[in-house]
Design an enzyme around this catalytic site. Structure first.
Site, short mmCIF file in Angstrom:
data_model
loop_
_atom_site.label_atom_id
_atom_site.label_comp_id
_atom_site.label_asym_id
_atom_site.label_seq_id
_atom_site.Cartn_x
_atom_site.Cartn_y
_atom_site.Cartn_z
N ASN A 14 -3.12 4.43 1.52
CA ASN A 14 -1.85 4.90 0.94
C ASN A 14 -1.05 3.66 0.54
OD1 ASN A 14 0.58 6.00 0.29
ND2 ASN A 14 1.04 6.80 2.34
N LYS A 16 1.61 3.52 -1.12
CA LYS A 16 3.05 3.78 -1.20
C LYS A 16 3.61 3.21 -2.51
CE LYS A 16 3.05 4.12 3.77
NZ LYS A 16 3.72 4.01 5.04
N HIS A 96 3.96 13.60 3.54
CA HIS A 96 4.06 12.34 4.28
C HIS A 96 5.45 12.25 4.92
CE1 HIS A 96 4.28 8.07 5.15
NE2 HIS A 96 2.97 8.08 5.14
N GLU A 98 7.49 9.96 5.06
CA GLU A 98 8.51 9.31 4.21
C GLU A 98 9.07 10.30 3.20
OE1 GLU A 98 6.03 6.01 3.13
OE2 GLU A 98 6.20 5.25 5.17
N GLU A 166 0.18 11.63 11.75
CA GLU A 166 0.85 10.33 11.68
C GLU A 166 2.13 10.39 12.50
OE1 GLU A 166 -0.17 7.80 7.98
OE2 GLU A 166 1.41 9.17 7.43
N GLY A 172 4.15 1.66 10.17
CA GLY A 172 4.71 0.36 9.78
C GLY A 172 5.36 -0.41 10.91
N SER A 206 -0.05 2.32 11.72
CA SER A 206 -0.42 0.98 12.18
C SER A 206 -1.91 0.82 12.43
CB SER A 206 0.40 0.60 13.42
OG SER A 206 1.78 0.52 13.09
P1 13P Z 1 1.07 1.81 8.16
O1 13P Z 1 -0.45 1.75 8.20
O2 13P Z 1 1.69 0.74 7.35
O3 13P Z 1 1.63 1.98 9.53
O4 13P Z 1 1.42 3.16 7.37
C1 13P Z 1 0.82 4.34 7.74
C2 13P Z 1 1.08 5.35 6.72
O5 13P Z 1 2.22 5.77 6.53
C3 13P Z 1 -0.06 5.82 5.92
O6 13P Z 1 0.26 6.96 5.21
#
Ligand code: 13P
Length: 242
Positions: A14, A16, A96, A98, A166, A172, A206
């Site tokens: 992903n 982003k 997601h 976010e 997740e 992150g 992560s």
């Molecule tokens: P990270 O791997 O940066 O923690 O992000 C995970 C994520 O949101 C994947 O969709």
């Protein structure tokens, strides 16, 4: 639609809101895909680059990061599942955290999005997960249960949808649940409703080259959804090769 059962594991990058043509060309030329064809590698760039990657991809699959809940009509700025299908998108991340957090997406909307994708033979990767506050209150399973109940459409099944767990607090941050916690939560998702028994359930939050093996070899984990570490071609290669 991709036959999910042909794969033993899924590794979904992903990206982003990152990447441009130069980045994509370099990334594609540098990554080395696994020889093991039972590993499904999916790259999810921002929408603007989907068509470019669709025409340049080799050995991996293409995923979008979002889709409209509407089929068509007066919805300025939206992208429909039909148009993703037109450019041969195979997967699409939906719900997601976010999107839930910053764009106020609700379970019902995520449900419609997933349904539209399935109608267009695109596999929704439906994300669920608890916040740190939920975890501290000890209500993780209640939150997941509600998200599963409301955001997964009736038409979803193990052959046309993937669930991604997740934990919001692990995204992150460099923090991850323990392996036992991940496995137990995936087992909870799988078993709390018979419908989910055979679903592919991937973990995100992560995931890096140094922990992907231990996480994806857990009994109830069918792969990983990777953010930050999927932007580095050498690290992503290690993740998919291990
Ligand atoms: P990270 O791997 O940066 O923690 O992000 C995970 C994520 O949101 C994947 O969709």
């Amino acid at each position: 639609m991709i036959k999910l059962d042909n794969f033993s594991s899924f590794f979904v990058a992903n990206w982003k809101l990152n990447g441009n043509f130069k980045f994509i060309d370099q990334f594609i030329s540098k990554i080395s895909l696994p020889k093991d064809s039972s590993k499904c590698v999916v790259i999810c760039p921002t929408s603007i680059y989907l068509d470019y990657i669709s025409k340049n991809k080799m050995g991996f699959y293409l995923g979008a990061q979002n889709v409209s809940q509407h089929k068509d009509g007066a919805f300025t700025g939206e992208i429909s599942a039909d148009s993703l299908d037109d450019i041969n998108v195979d997967f699409c991340i939906v719900g997601h955290s976010e999107r839930r957090q910053f764009f106020f997406e609700k379970n019902e909307e995520i449900n419609h999005k997933s349904e539209n994708l399935i109608k267009n033979n695109i596999v929704p990767i439906i994300c669920i997960g608890e916040t740190l506050e939920d975890k501290k209150k000890g209500i993780t399973n209640d939150i997941l249960e509600e998200q599963l109940k409301k955001s997964i459409p009736i038409s979803s099944n193990f052959e046309n949808s993937i669930i991604a767990y997740e934990p919001v607090w692990a995204i992150g941050t460099g923090l991850t649940p323990t392996n036992d916690e991940i496995n137990d939560t995936h087992s909870f998702i799988r078993e709390h409703n018979a419908k989910f028994n055979k679903f592919k359930i991937i973990y995100g939050g992560s995931v890096k080259a140094n922990n992907v093996n231990e996480i994806t070899s857990l009994l109830n984990v069918d792969g990983a959804l990777i953010g930050g570490a999927s932007l580095k071609s050498d690290e992503f290669t290690k993740i998919i090769q291990d």
